[in-house]
Design a protein around this motif. Structure first.
Motif, PDB file in Angstrom:
ATOM      1  N   ILE A   7       0.839  -1.205   0.000  1.00 36.03           N
ATOM      2  CA  ILE A   7       0.000   0.000   0.000  1.00 36.03           C
ATOM      3  C   ILE A   7       0.873   1.253   0.000  1.00 36.03           C
ATOM      4  O   ILE A   7       0.610   2.204  -0.743  1.00 36.03           O
ATOM      5  N   GLN A   8       1.929   1.259   0.823  1.00 33.56           N
ATOM      6  CA  GLN A   8       2.799   2.439   0.888  1.00 33.56           C
ATOM      7  C   GLN A   8       3.507   2.678  -0.439  1.00 33.56           C
ATOM      8  O   GLN A   8       3.634   3.822  -0.875  1.00 33.56           O
ATOM      9  N   ILE A   9       3.969   1.623  -1.080  1.00 32.52           N
ATOM     10  CA  ILE A   9       4.634   1.771  -2.380  1.00 32.52           C
ATOM     11  C   ILE A   9       3.656   2.353  -3.396  1.00 32.52           C
ATOM     12  O   ILE A   9       4.002   3.287  -4.137  1.00 32.52           O
ATOM     13  N   GLU A  10       2.450   1.830  -3.430  1.00 32.24           N
ATOM     14  CA  GLU A  10       1.441   2.326  -4.380  1.00 32.24           C
ATOM     15  C   GLU A  10       1.098   3.790  -4.093  1.00 32.24           C
ATOM     16  O   GLU A  10       1.028   4.605  -5.014  1.00 32.24           O
ATOM     17  N   LYS A  11       0.892   4.132  -2.825  1.00 29.46           N
ATOM     18  CA  LYS A  11       0.585   5.524  -2.470  1.00 29.46           C
ATOM     19  C   LYS A  11       1.737   6.450  -2.854  1.00 29.46           C
ATOM     20  O   LYS A  11       1.511   7.548  -3.379  1.00 29.46           O
ATOM     21  N   SER A  12       2.961   6.018  -2.599  1.00 27.20           N
ATOM     22  CA  SER A  12       4.125   6.845  -2.922  1.00 27.20           C
ATOM     23  C   SER A  12       4.263   7.038  -4.422  1.00 27.20           C
ATOM     24  O   SER A  12       4.583   8.139  -4.886  1.00 27.20           O
ATOM     25  N   ARG A  13       4.044   5.976  -5.188  1.00 30.30           N
ATOM     26  CA  ARG A  13       4.129   6.095  -6.652  1.00 30.30           C
ATOM     27  C   ARG A  13       3.070   7.044  -7.189  1.00 30.30           C
ATOM     28  O   ARG A  13       3.343   7.828  -8.105  1.00 30.30           O
ATOM     29  N   ASN A  14       1.871   6.970  -6.635  1.00 28.82           N
ATOM     30  CA  ASN A  14       0.804   7.892  -7.057  1.00 28.82           C
ATOM     31  C   ASN A  14       1.168   9.338  -6.713  1.00 28.82           C
ATOM     32  O   ASN A  14       0.936  10.244  -7.513  1.00 28.82           O
ATOM     33  N   LEU A  15       1.757   9.538  -5.528  1.00 28.96           N
ATOM     34  CA  LEU A  15       2.172  10.886  -5.134  1.00 28.96           C
ATOM     35  C   LEU A  15       3.271  11.402  -6.063  1.00 28.96           C
ATOM     36  O   LEU A  15       3.218  12.553  -6.513  1.00 28.96           O
ATOM     37  N   ILE A  16       4.230  10.561  -6.376  1.00 28.98           N
ATOM     38  CA  ILE A  16       5.314  10.958  -7.282  1.00 28.98           C
ATOM     39  C   ILE A  16       4.749  11.363  -8.637  1.00 28.98           C
ATOM     40  O   ILE A  16       5.141  12.384  -9.208  1.00 28.98           O
ATOM     41  N   GLU A  17       3.821  10.564  -9.145  1.00 26.96           N
ATOM     42  CA  GLU A  17       3.194  10.881 -10.431  1.00 26.96           C
ATOM     43  C   GLU A  17       2.475  12.229 -10.362  1.00 26.96           C
ATOM     44  O   GLU A  17       2.604  13.070 -11.257  1.00 26.96           O
TER      45      GLU A  17
END
Length: 103
Positions: A7-17
């Motif tokens: 979940i943290q990886i997915e949230k971080s990737r979305n934030l980066i995008e």
């Protein structure tokens, strides 16, 4: 992959995008391209570390099962031997056989 890490990886990737899109559209506002790139690298490192942990868990699981099976056998053997010795010898002799407890 643990659910929390996933979940943290997915949230971080979305934030980066989202940050990249924001930087492109409006210029840097509090977050620089360098910070975004660093965050992206850190998320990639987390993803790699998590993959390694998953691999190690897969290797460890059968070994833990084997150890638990052996522990069960040792406990059963111990209990049976202890029961037999307690039945044949008086309590005063139990320590001679490594049985510290009392009846």
């Amino acid at each position: 992959m643990s659910k929390t890490t996933e979940i943290q990886i997915e949230k971080s990737r979305n934030l980066i995008e989202g940050l990249r899109r924001h930087v492109r559209e409006m210029g840097e506002r509090g977050v620089s391209n360098n910070e975004i790139e660093q965050m992206e690298k850190t998320v990639a490192m987390l993803s790699e570390a998590n993959a390694e942990v998953d691999r190690l868990r897969e290797e460890l699981t059968p070994k833990v099962k084997k150890m638990n099976d052996l522990m069960t056998l040792v406990k059963a053997s111990y209990a049976e031997s202890k029961k037999t010795l307690k039945g044949y010898y008086p309590q005063e002799r139990w320590p001679d056989y490594g049985i510290p407890d009392k009846r």
